[in-house]
Design a protein around this motif. Structure first.
Motif, PDB file in Angstrom:
ATOM      1  N   THR A  94      37.251  47.054  49.381  1.00  7.86           N
ATOM      2  CA  THR A  94      38.332  46.952  50.370  1.00  7.86           C
ATOM      3  C   THR A  94      37.985  47.091  51.805  1.00  7.86           C
TER       4      THR A  94
ATOM      5  N   THR B  95      45.921  40.029  50.246  1.00  4.41           N
ATOM      6  CA  THR B  95      45.541  40.316  49.024  1.00  4.41           C
ATOM      7  C   THR B  95      46.933  40.388  48.120  1.00  4.41           C
TER       8      THR B  95
ATOM      9  N   HIS C 284      43.027  41.692  41.933  1.00  2.00           N
ATOM     10  CA  HIS C 284      43.334  41.620  43.195  1.00  2.00           C
ATOM     11  C   HIS C 284      42.786  40.259  43.488  1.00  2.00           C
TER      12      HIS C 284
END
Length: 476
Positions: free
Chosen positions: A337, A348, A390
């Motif tokens: 991240t 995302t 993700h």
């Protein structure tokens, strides 16, 4: 009520030192950590007790002052910062951070909501137990926020989401009443399970002030491996084989695309590439066992992987030979991240589909991205064991700066991807929550009856709509 009056009353209720109101002091609490959501508030209030929270909410409810609960402010959906109205307060739980009780004999721990997740984990280790919730932000996120968003993390495959780790809660309702449900029982079939109303509610129904949580015996053996394969089909197939081979011992099963792997290596100072050549897809595997040694468990894992390695399905494999090597492999995963933020503007999408449908989703999403947004790169990292991906459309900072209607692009791309997930029986929000960002999707992808029931619950518990308004639920 004007801003100065709000600040004055808050200081009377909890003490002057527990209220911040200068622009410089409150600025860090009005913006999320990715600097994508910014709000305004009269002040930031730091309660030190449940009594403080009770007094604050009772007053705010009576005088129509909006309350935006905040933990470690690690939300990625805009759920932890206030709106732009300015006549509200941020209720930050950081000073309610005690570990109240830890009971190894009962495998339970009771903590206040502001306890940082890493501190909770460390306390469990001290009594030879583990609290299995683990995620990249564990050094700063607070357990109250984890509960409010029903956080997932990398151990969901074995231990479930945060909801599955809760024994009991203490909650202050919008009108200041306190519900004390801090029980540590495993079985209690005496009416509605009220605690589950508040787990995942993102502070829209009340403030979680304390939680009784499950602990588990500390594993005696751990084995961690990183596998390289050619395609996503092989990655998922290998994951399913490992689930069958190690029931109850497979605790981590992560999927990483080559694009994500490269980004993490490029922007993480201490990350090192364990492969001679970076494969197209990477599977990160972790086993934990109550008996045996690290070496014996690693041997069992090696034996299980051997047929796929011999046939060429697994192109390369690295099995950690020490705790340092294990940490190095997880470093690549846990820093994605942060690395993505340095790489560009990553849109995302926190989707989940049944695990066996992951390859279908990836291929269809890749086609959609290429057709509608060829400027973006497909970047994927996810919890393969529970089907949570993700999916990131990565734009360069330079390109994104030139996009005129950024919100339109976000919504258009999101709905293209969420439509695919929905057709597969999946969801648009697997573990990050709804916050302010995904409220429009609730009306599109949630059943109308489901929305109506949630709105009725909100109206019952927070009739004046002071608790985190504009989050989670579309307006009636």
């Amino acid at each position: 009520m004007d801003r100065n009056s709000i600040v004055g009353v808050m200081r009377e209720l909890v003490g002057e030192s527990n209220v911040l109101d200068s622009a410089a002091d409150i600025a860090p609490y009005l913006i999320d950590w990715r600097k994508r959501h910014i709000g305004v508030a009269a002040c930031v209030v730091f309660p030190r007790s449940t009594a403080h929270v009770s007094k604050l909410l009772a007053y705010c409810n009576e005088h129509d002052i909006k309350v935006f609960p905040q933990g470690g402010n690690t939300s990625v959906c805009g759920g932890s910062v206030p709106d732009a109205s300015g006549d509200s307060i941020v209720l930050n739980m950081a000073r309610m951070n005690r570990i109240v009780e830890i009971n190894a004999g009962n495998n339970s721990i009771t903590v206040e909501a502001g306890c940082v997740l890493a501190n909770l984990q460390a306390a469990a280790i001290e009594v030879d137990r583990i609290f299995p919730l683990t995620l990249g932000a564990e050094g700063s996120c607070q357990i109250g926020g984890n509960l409010s968003t029903n956080a997932g993390g990398t151990n969901v495959l074995r231990f479930g989401n945060t909801r599955d780790l809760v024994l009991g809660l203490e909650v202050v309702l919008a009108d200041g009443r306190v519900w004390n449900g801090l029980r540590t029982l495993r079985k209690n079939n005496s009416g509605y399970d009220l605690k589950n109303l508040f787990v995942g509610a993102e502070g829209t129904l009340g403030i979680i002030t304390s939680a009784a949580l499950k602990l588990f015996p500390r594993p005696h053996a751990t084995a961690t491996a990183m596998l390289g394969v050619d395609d996503v089909e092989a990655a998922v197939a290998e994951g399913l084989k490992l689930q069958a081979a190690f029931p109850g011992e497979l605790v981590g099963l992560e999927l990483i695309s080559k694009s994500e792997f490269d980004i993490s290596l490029r922007h993480s100072e201490h990350a090192r590439n364990p492969f001679s050549t970076v494969p197209e897809w990477i599977v990160l595997v972790e086993l934990a066992a109550s008996t045996g040694s690290d070496e014996s468990l690693a041997e069992r894992l090696t034996d299980a992987l051997q047929p796929s390695f011999a046939s060429g399905v697994i192109q390369d494999a690295v099995i950690a030979a020490s705790e340092q090597q294990r940490a190095a492999l997880w470093q690549i995963r846990h820093h994605v991240t942060e690395a993505n933020g340095r790489e560009g503007m990553g849109l995302t999408h926190d989707i989940a589909v049944p695990t066996y449908r992951i390859p279908d989703f990836v291929h269809r999403a890749e086609q959609v991205l290429a057709r509608h947004y060829p400027e973006a790169t497909q970047v994927i990292v996810g919890h393969m064991g529970d089907g949570n991906l993700h999916y990131i459309a990565m734009f360069s900072h330079e390109y994104w700066a030139q996009v005129h209607d950024k919100r339109r692009v976000q919504l258009e791309l999101s709905h293209l991807l969420y439509d695919i997930a929905s057709e597969m029986g999946g969801t648009f929000s697997a573990e990050h929550g709804i916050g302010a960002l995904h409220v429009p999707e609730m009306s599109v992808y949630k059943n109308a009856v489901e929305i109506e029931l949630m709105q009725q619950m909100k109206a019952l518990l927070d009739p004046n709509n002071i608790m985190n308004p504009g989050r989670v639920l579309p307006a009636n």
